[in-house]
Motif scaffolding. Sequence first.
Motif: not given
Length: 727
Positions: A180-206
């Motif tokens: 699921h594009y992108a960052l759907n790494n948990q089901e809890k609160w998946r319908g509204h949770i806002n994911v915050q992460l670095s651009d590096r983590a986004l690009r290199e991992i996810y």
Amino acid sequence: MKKTTLILGLFLYLSGSVLAHPGDHRIKHKIDSIISLMTVEEKVKLLHAQSKFSSAGVPRLGIPELWMSDGPHGVRGEINWDDWGYAGWTNDSITAFPALTALAATFDPNVAYEYGVAIGEEARYRKKDVLLGPGVNIYRTPMNGRNFEYMGEDPLLASVMSVPYIRGVQEQGVAACIKHYALNNQEKWRGHINVQLSDRALREIYLPAFEAAVKQGNIWSVMGSYNQYNGQWCCHNEKLLNDILKKEWQFDGAVITDWGAVHSTEEAVNNGLDIEMGTWTNGLTASESFAYDKYFLANPYLEGLKAGTYDEETLDEKVSRILLLMFRTSLNPHKPLGNINSKAHQQVARKVAQESIVLLKNQNDFFPINAGAHLKIAVIGENATKMMTIGGGSSELKAKYEISPLQGIQERFKNATVEYGLGYASGPSAYGRVIDSPLDQDSLRTAAVELAKKADVVLYIGGLNKNHHQDCEGEDRLSYGLPFNQDQLLEEILAVNANTGVILLSGNAVELPWLKKVPALMQAWYLGSEAGYAIADVLAGDVNPSGKMPFSWPKKLEDNGAHYFGELSYPGDSVNVVYKEDILVGYRWHDTKKIEPEFAFGHGLSYTSFELKDFRLISPKTLSEKEVIELSCIVKNTGNCSGAEVVQLYIGKKGSTVLREIKGLKSFEKVQLKAGEQQEIVLKVNASDLAYYNEKQQDWEVEKGKYYLYLGNASNAISFKSIITIQ
């Protein structure tokens, strides 16, 4: 009438070259010609659902409906037109393939391709145009209820295993839809949770697996995710969809929502969405008599177009992508007919299952068990008989059959006396709620312990299941430990019979407080229709286990990077979740922080033994970022039976100017060898693949300097080290 006939003829003529790039002037010209004949109302109809799993066509022009089906482990049973109930068809039972976590554990791209071909043939037979899979969301925490649908914690592994799956599916004239594009790494609160992460983590991992799907797999559709990223919903996220997916990666297919994941007509129109599915609402709270026309990309969009709020050029761009998707699928006259439940598909399901089983521990060669011996075998545990193809959410399947582990063992160990004890009971499976079993747990446990006392060998088959709050869509797990008092049951069994081997069925790591007491442990995943046969094949030694862990198995939950930083890092505060471990996901975290896992990424034992020797760096020790790193080694089977080993190459940089993991997986190869046989393998890595994402420049950069090469058969089992220099 003549125009309509002409256009239909053009569809059929054009479809012979469906795999051509959309930049092909013939395809572009014909699509433009078709769009010119469509009314605005007809165009908008293509953009949203008309039923739970279909979007409308344009009958006047011969444009068909687009039919989708849940995957990614099999084609889901037929769903009713307007609700989530099953339609009750008698011809929609299918082959259930192993869950994608199991596929990742094979570390074998060849079986991933076979898997894709087989599931694509089944989808084609069922007249599905889009198969909603594979899932490649990164395994960030073992609490994620949907990890079993994904391909582990490493971006390279997920990339390498998903691309052949995609190719296999799409060769059958069915669009794969990576999710699921992108960052759907948990089901809890998946319908509204806002994911915050670095651009590096986004690009290199996810993002790498999604990028590989586009650039290497030429995937035809992408599904957005429910959650938000940087304050904007992922199904209409300007950065994810327009900037990265469509502009940077040049994705030419259609973006499809997860079901009910749209929140704004304006953002859906302008931020890269093409098809809206599953909203079933007027945008507020209530369903309507025909809610499909109330979708954000339905009447609200149409009204905005007529009022001049939105331009028709953007609409035409969406329609052109959908028409191209149809040329590749439903309107391709050369697509295969497909088939279902064939012997070949059953063999693929069994092969993948066999190769995926990971032998985690095998003290004193507990496994394999002599199938010819006259043993008393006690099989204990609900998972020995529980159906695992049902439940789990949208990936549940209507399998034609499912061989249970107990049945597989009974059929293979014919000379043994096999007795079964339930041991514990989880209750009936119900999506979205937990139902306690009416059976008395104390009585079940007592009976199982008595059975274990009399046995020569105990095979405990437990783990998780696909009930709510376990391996299931919609919510995460509540505890890292085994549910239903299994730990207590195992302790009592071990107290009366130490000759106990444990086979766990799950898509996640679990806490193992009894591990030192058991001589042997296998991780057997959710293995689909052929589960019981595959497990028995490995237990009896007919198949030598060769699976490797696609994720790190922490000793305790706090050892996992997502949990180390407290609740804001997982599961968040219900508004935001902050990925504080940054790029250090999985083994990258364990390595860098020197936290020993219970079982490392890439770990997996065998009934034979292997030696890695004669390492040789083929490429120069000093090279440019445009060159290729090559090294070779000899893999030798030093044991007494045939088997397979996975050689893994990790590369890291010390003394970096930015945060770097100790090492990251850059290449791997699975090698099948007979007893005494040896083979030279060559692993290659583009030096450019050593780049990190420079956040200041918003681009990839290869740092100059020394890099360390680590070759082994697990992230913590390195046999050879070398140094190269990038200048």
